[in-house]
Write a protein that holds these residues in place. Structure first.
Motif, PDB file in Angstrom:
ATOM      1  N   GLY A  76       2.654   8.607   7.864  1.00 40.66           N
ATOM      2  CA  GLY A  76       2.877   7.172   8.716  1.00 40.66           C
ATOM      3  C   GLY A  76       3.051   6.293   8.348  1.00 40.66           C
ATOM      4  O   GLY A  76       3.569   5.050   8.822  1.00 40.66           O
ATOM      5  N   ARG A 101       9.277   8.542   7.174  1.00 39.65           N
ATOM      6  CA  ARG A 101       8.424   8.501   8.307  1.00 39.65           C
ATOM      7  C   ARG A 101       8.437   7.780   9.330  1.00 39.65           C
ATOM      8  O   ARG A 101       8.318   7.308  10.315  1.00 39.65           O
ATOM      9  N   GLY A 102       9.680   6.606   8.794  1.00 40.51           N
ATOM     10  CA  GLY A 102      10.086   6.036   9.927  1.00 40.51           C
ATOM     11  C   GLY A 102      11.297   4.753   9.118  1.00 40.51           C
ATOM     12  O   GLY A 102      11.262   4.848   7.927  1.00 40.51           O
ATOM     13  N   LYS A 143       9.277   4.981  13.902  1.00 44.16           N
ATOM     14  CA  LYS A 143       9.025   6.337  13.723  1.00 44.16           C
ATOM     15  C   LYS A 143       9.693   6.676  13.671  1.00 44.16           C
ATOM     16  O   LYS A 143      11.183   7.564  14.255  1.00 44.16           O
TER      17      LYS A 143
END
Length: 133
Positions: free
Chosen positions: A41, A114-115, A123
């Motif tokens: 991420g 991932r975010g 996140k």
């Protein structure tokens, strides 16, 4: 790994790196709605360069499992953008790349969000999957 297409004229092998490069170039065109990131991420920053930064390849996985090609993409979306719309555009671009090379579409394409980037990174762990039969 290389993808092999066989026909009456012979065989064509396409290296995994070529496919990854095509996908990365397509995703960089979508920089107004997403940021490429590592599997954990971490955002991959855009660096002004004539050449494609090798760090971008951390955001893509192309592999073969059970006689079908699978593609995983790791991204961070920009706040206010629809995740499903972004995923549909990514799916279409990847399938177009495979059609351009005249090879079978990947069996599974997954987009891992991932975010979400607003003022700071929030996140998330969202996976959107398309299965081609």
């Amino acid at each position: 790994m290389s993808v092999i297409l066989r026909n009456e004229h012979g065989a064509i092998a396409v290296n995994k790196g070529v496919i990854e490069r095509m996908i990365v170039e397509d995703l960089l065109e979508m920089s107004d709605s997403l940021i490429l990131c590592s599997k954990k991420g971490r955002p991959i920053k855009e660096k002004p360069s004539r050449f494609l930064d090798p760090d971008y390849f951390d955001a893509i996985e192309v592999y073969e499992k059970r006689q079908e090609i699978r593609v995983k993409v790791f991204i961070i979306t920009i706040f206010g953008m629809s995740i499903s719309d972004i995923a549909d555009k990514i799916f279409a671009k990847i399938e177009t790349d495979f059609e351009l090379l005249r090879i079978k579409k990947p069996g599974v394409i997954s987009v891992n969000v991932r975010g979400i980037m607003s003022d700071q990174l929030i996140k998330r762990n969202i996976e959107v999957v398309r299965r081609n039969v």
